[in-house]
Design an enzyme around this catalytic site. Sequence first.
Site, mmCIF file in Angstrom:
data_model
loop_
_atom_site.group_PDB
_atom_site.id
_atom_site.type_symbol
_atom_site.label_atom_id
_atom_site.label_comp_id
_atom_site.label_asym_id
_atom_site.label_seq_id
_atom_site.Cartn_x
_atom_site.Cartn_y
_atom_site.Cartn_z
ATOM 1 N N GLY A 14 0.701 -2.347 1.685
ATOM 2 C CA GLY A 14 -0.432 -1.804 0.793
ATOM 3 C C GLY A 14 -0.623 -0.469 0.840
ATOM 4 N N ARG A 75 7.995 -4.178 -1.391
ATOM 5 C CA ARG A 75 8.389 -5.380 -0.553
ATOM 6 C C ARG A 75 9.935 -5.396 -0.228
ATOM 7 N NH1 ARG A 75 4.254 -8.783 0.631
ATOM 8 N NH2 ARG A 75 2.590 -8.899 -1.021
ATOM 9 N N ASP A 106 -0.011 -3.717 9.798
ATOM 10 C CA ASP A 106 0.742 -4.594 11.061
ATOM 11 C C ASP A 106 2.033 -5.039 10.312
ATOM 12 O OD1 ASP A 106 -0.263 -6.456 9.066
ATOM 13 O OD2 ASP A 106 -1.227 -7.621 10.672
ATOM 14 N N THR A 129 -4.131 1.343 6.447
ATOM 15 C CA THR A 129 -4.730 0.186 5.935
ATOM 16 C C THR A 129 -6.130 0.179 5.575
ATOM 17 O OG1 THR A 129 -5.004 -2.248 6.334
ATOM 18 C CG2 THR A 129 -4.483 -0.872 8.129
ATOM 19 N N ASP A 131 -7.906 -2.190 5.619
ATOM 20 C CA ASP A 131 -8.667 -3.666 6.354
ATOM 21 C C ASP A 131 -9.300 -2.967 7.685
ATOM 22 O OD1 ASP A 131 -8.236 -5.144 4.183
ATOM 23 O OD2 ASP A 131 -6.125 -5.606 5.083
ATOM 24 N N ASP A 133 -8.208 -3.180 10.936
ATOM 25 C CA ASP A 133 -7.886 -4.375 11.489
ATOM 26 C C ASP A 133 -6.867 -4.406 12.603
ATOM 27 O OD1 ASP A 133 -5.902 -4.551 9.691
ATOM 28 O OD2 ASP A 133 -6.071 -6.599 9.135
ATOM 29 N N ARG A 175 -8.954 -10.393 3.992
ATOM 30 C CA ARG A 175 -8.369 -11.852 4.063
ATOM 31 C C ARG A 175 -8.647 -12.324 5.668
ATOM 32 N NH1 ARG A 175 -4.062 -11.059 1.512
ATOM 33 N NH2 ARG A 175 -2.725 -10.487 3.378
#
Length: 327
Positions: A14, A75, A106, A129, A131, A133, A175
């Site tokens: 992303g 992708r 990741d 990213t 996120d 995370d 998510r």
Amino acid sequence: MAAINKIGVFTSGGDAPGMNACIRAVVRSGIYLGKEVVGIRQGYQGMINKNFWDMDARSVSNIIHLGGTILKTARCMEFLTPEGREKAYKNLRSHGIDSLIAIGGDGTATGAEIFSEKYDIPVICIPGTIDNDLYGTDFTLGFDTANNTVIEAIDKIRDTAASHDRLFFIEVMGRDSGCIALRSGIAGGAEAILLPERDTAIDELIKKLETGAKNKKSSSIVIVAEGDKNGGAYDVAKRVKEKFDFYDAKVTILGHLQRGGSPSSFDRVLACRFGYAAVKALINGDTRKIVGIRGNSIALTDLHEALNLHEFKLEEDLMELSTILSI
């Protein structure tokens, strides 16, 4: 390890605000330090398709303020196969690319680790990213901008919520991580925040909203991370409305709005630091590392450790504050 001469840089997964600023830093740092830099368009797919761009300092002019990624992202199912990775490696070698800088999350880092271990090509990853995370860094590239985008949306929604005595459920990305939900919820003054890391029963949420109504709150905002165990914002809103109808309830899904936009000052500076650090790491002989920031210092973490520990935890004081400040 052989000397580094030609660095390939790519973005994958992303997109995140600040990726272009990071590409710029990699290209100009590499050239300044006497190396060639090749942009690989469309990530791993670009390796397989030989979608290479020999870049110079002017190739990255006027992009520091742009969202998205000029190198594109895609992708690539073929790269998941040994045959696809072999084809990618042969294409890199035929173009003289002897090292890689991967910018992404990741999934990007996992692909880079597998590829580097198989073909012994030096690789440094940069955590790009929204996120926030990834283990090994306090902040990932793009998180600050995404958080500011959500806060701006909350502020605007609160205007209409207060005008109509409404309850708004706002769904944000996350998510597996509640970083965006937690920080934007606190900064936006949300009455409740639903996170993947914390179980919040619907009855508990209703009780909180009822208390707010009794305390004469004219409106309420609930932030819902998309990975909350109660489901998305629509599911949560439906279940709440069945038992609590004090406010007119509405739902807003922010979605990919959070990925776009001009990167914040913080993300631009972070991107520059990450890009330069990644180039320096390759030249110094490092490989299979992820660049991060801890405190205010650049830190390198082994890629295997970063991917397997994956223990990024939400700050306990912020978790507590989210409850205290919403009364």
